[in-house]
Design an enzyme around this catalytic site. Sequence first.
Site, mmCIF file in Angstrom:
data_model
loop_
_atom_site.group_PDB
_atom_site.id
_atom_site.type_symbol
_atom_site.label_atom_id
_atom_site.label_comp_id
_atom_site.label_asym_id
_atom_site.label_seq_id
_atom_site.Cartn_x
_atom_site.Cartn_y
_atom_site.Cartn_z
ATOM 1 N N ASP A 44 9.854 15.531 9.797
ATOM 2 C CA ASP A 44 9.511 15.092 8.444
ATOM 3 C C ASP A 44 8.010 15.241 8.193
ATOM 4 O O ASP A 44 7.362 14.338 7.665
ATOM 5 C CB ASP A 44 9.955 13.656 8.208
ATOM 6 C CG ASP A 44 10.084 13.311 6.730
ATOM 7 O OD1 ASP A 44 10.170 14.253 5.917
ATOM 8 O OD2 ASP A 44 10.099 12.120 6.389
ATOM 9 N N ILE B 52 0.818 -1.215 0.000
ATOM 10 C CA ILE B 52 0.000 0.000 0.000
ATOM 11 C C ILE B 52 0.848 1.260 0.000
ATOM 12 O O ILE B 52 0.316 2.375 0.003
ATOM 13 C CB ILE B 52 -0.961 0.023 1.209
ATOM 14 C CG1 ILE B 52 -0.180 -0.122 2.531
ATOM 15 C CG2 ILE B 52 -1.998 -1.072 1.080
ATOM 16 C CD1 ILE B 52 -1.064 -0.026 3.766
ATOM 17 N N PHE C 56 11.737 3.834 5.082
ATOM 18 C CA PHE C 56 12.200 2.646 5.798
ATOM 19 C C PHE C 56 12.032 1.391 4.958
ATOM 20 O O PHE C 56 12.789 0.440 5.084
ATOM 21 C CB PHE C 56 11.411 2.525 7.108
ATOM 22 C CG PHE C 56 11.834 1.371 7.976
ATOM 23 C CD1 PHE C 56 13.025 1.409 8.668
ATOM 24 C CD2 PHE C 56 11.029 0.255 8.101
ATOM 25 C CE1 PHE C 56 13.407 0.351 9.468
ATOM 26 C CE2 PHE C 56 11.401 -0.808 8.895
ATOM 27 C CZ PHE C 56 12.594 -0.758 9.591
ATOM 28 N N MET D 128 8.962 -1.049 2.313
ATOM 29 C CA MET D 128 7.607 -1.234 1.798
ATOM 30 C C MET D 128 6.603 -1.361 2.943
ATOM 31 O O MET D 128 6.928 -1.855 4.020
ATOM 32 C CB MET D 128 7.543 -2.493 0.935
ATOM 33 C CG MET D 128 8.216 -2.359 -0.413
ATOM 34 S SD MET D 128 7.916 -3.805 -1.431
ATOM 35 C CE MET D 128 8.754 -3.304 -2.938
ATOM 36 N N GLY E 78 7.986 3.747 1.820
ATOM 37 C CA GLY E 78 8.511 4.861 2.597
ATOM 38 C C GLY E 78 10.017 4.804 2.702
ATOM 39 O O GLY E 78 10.672 3.963 2.084
ATOM 40 N N LYS F 70 5.149 -2.221 8.041
ATOM 41 C CA LYS F 70 6.266 -1.564 7.364
ATOM 42 C C LYS F 70 7.508 -2.437 7.520
ATOM 43 O O LYS F 70 8.025 -2.613 8.627
ATOM 44 C CB LYS F 70 6.516 -0.177 7.952
ATOM 45 C CG LYS F 70 7.553 0.639 7.169
ATOM 46 C CD LYS F 70 7.990 1.875 7.920
ATOM 47 C CE LYS F 70 6.890 2.890 8.050
ATOM 48 N NZ LYS F 70 7.390 4.148 8.651
#
Length: 832
Positions: A620, A502, A507, A509, A505, A524
């Site tokens: 961020d 989905i 870090f 997937m 990022g 994540k």
Amino acid sequence: MAFPINLILPFLFFFYLTRISFSAFTPTDNYLINSGANTNTSFFSIRSFLSDSSKPGSSFLITDRSISLSDPNPPPDSPVLYQSVRIFPSGGSSSSSSPSSYKFPVTNKGTHFIRLHFAPFKAPRFNLRSAKFQVLINGFLVMDGFSTDSVVVKEFVLKIDDSVLEISFLPSKSSGFGFINAIEVFSAPKDYIIDQGTKLVIPNSAQIFSNLSSQVLETVHRINVGGLKVTPFNDTLWRTWLVDDKYLLLKGAAKRASSTHPPNYQSGGATREIAPDNVYMTAQEMNRENQELQARFNISWGFPIESKRVLHLVRLHFCDIVSSSVNQLYFNVFINDYLAFRDVDLSTLNFHVLAAPLYIDFVVESDGSGVLRISVGPSELSNPLRANALLNGVEVMRILSPVSSKVGSGKKNIVVWIVVGSVLGGFLLLLLLVLCVLCVCKRKKKTKRSESTRWTPMRRFRGSSNSRTTEGTVSSNGYHTLRISFAEIQSGTNNFDRSLVIGVGGFGMVFKGSLNDNTKVAVKRGVPGSRQGLPEFLSEITILSKIRHRHLVSLVGYCEEQSEMILVYEYMDKGPLRSHLYGSSNSPLSWKQRLEVCIGAARGLHYLHTGSSQGIIHRDIKSTNILLDDNFVAKVADFGLSRSGPCLDETHVSTGVKGSFGYLDPEYFRRQQLTDKSDVYSFGVVLFEVLCARPAVDPLLVREQVNLAEWAIEWQKKGMLDQIVDPNIADQIKPCSLKKFAETAEKCCADYGVDRPTIGDVLWNLEHVLQLQESGPLDNPEEVYGDVTEPGTAREGPSSGSNTERDSGDDGTSGIINSSQVFSQLMTNAGR
């Protein structure tokens, strides 16, 4: 398979003077042997190869019989190193023959490079081209039936756990002989080969290859993709990198790219020892100017390997030297036509920094075709107008099995292993019983402790079956209550099914999944082999395990088994705010919905800034880190870059710059001094993004429009901001509401932090904006409803008649926030 390279060529003195400079790597163990020579050999005083003809007892050579010869007719361009040879003739019957050896003391146990140089020539009584022999390293067979008629350098990378390294030569026939021209043995840099994160590329599998450092690796190919040949003088480990031209399967698909700026090693996951500057400063990218190709295509290479089905380590080198901004390049990696890595985004893997070197390791089984195929191509996340992919370097190493290659493993060895196996088996069984007892005791302790604890972050998941243990590096810091087993996560994501991805990022997937109790979660998963992410992993767990708020994404748990770093969050059905503004098929949000989302995000950020004595600075804030649940309630996410704010007697935190381009506080960027006003700047950019429905940075636009904040403020100063409002909401916004919203966003984006409001002030003003939208005049923007409140100015909150969503329950947040209020869940019992 032979690795034919002209390692040592006639070096010109001019080239020596003009070669690229680098900080030389100094290995602890460093043995350079010129075999068969009577004197030492030096190349421009850089590397000195010692003669192996020293007196007995002072030499590394251990043999009863060997012969040293010199080339009687050396070619004019032949390196001195290849004009002498050490020959090891057979000592009689092959059964009674003992191998001739070199022995080197090992002072620094660990991974070592071993290079063996073979340069055959004709000499009296011996034609080196007819030699056939075996080579063993510490008893392991690394070369069997080797012979060559040209210059060959064999390179091996392996871990040495003994105090002595022995290289042995054993002729294949009783009448045969072996030979060697030169030997290099030196320590590899720390972590040159590491065990964590190497992905095993097998169809329908997401396994991680373990114990890579314990394998014996033989270099097959080392390629500088898109660049020129790199000679040993330009490599800190004296490697040769060949050009990739002859390996390209379709030359028209690739275009060379290069950079004149050295790689940013500080922000990347590689060092000059992993690959030299020349590798990361050149690349092949997609040749989008080729009109014969389709809009989306791959660049492919074919590397010859043995036709046997054996494992290979494939190390791919990347450095984004083609993008003009971060989050612009997304591509896929294929090995042997299998998708090995989807949606690679080098900027997020390298902390949002361009031109930072990175390498990714894969272990792949050859398919028996005799060719290893590697391809890169654009991903589904790529912008069709600028779809691209690149590759900077390739290394292919054959994995030799130390166990099956062991020489001399007869009945005696079998008996020894049976005894050793029996002892180890009994010990492991006893250890297992002890662990079971300890687990039972710990479980009882945990139960008692949970009953006495007033509040735990995710106590409703404590009872999930087969989901919590008390081991691991993170658990040792006190977070074991949040631990989830890898088996549960693997099952809940259908073995990390790519159809469940989905998002991607910094870090790694993000997968949609569910736990054993059917709780929907977002998983994540850290990128295998990226060598990045541990600081973010620990930061997220540290922060989210201690706080809970309606407008902060909750951490459900984590996993650190099997070299994995996985974070599990509550599932946010509607995804990131950005996908509801532009660039997707989602219906655009209404103006009222956008205001409520901004208010919710501001509440979450306000809690971060004021919820403890130091507060937490997110670092961020952007539209992709504001997520929406099924009811469009906004929650701030991704705390990987977050850190504690300044102490009470400090004004800022001095730290390296982290964040995303377009959202980055210019004062923080210039002075490297972080304050909570840096988050306010980023949030101001988000406000303009919400209003205008376009990216914070878009390099495809004309120069004055590239940066959203600068562009919007120019229109705001001209009093014409309504001209660039998202057309989907332009007719929904009351002028008084737009005026107040624009003033708030402009104040947030002030150049200096002292001129920006606090996030509490921003929250108050946004609630005021919503109140104006619902009750203000239809067409008179000049009605006095107050300017943006300056920091520290007292004011009354919006009327209680506002329909703004209010926090309640464990949020501890009342609907109206006055300047005098400072709320802390972490410091008061009421907040828990």
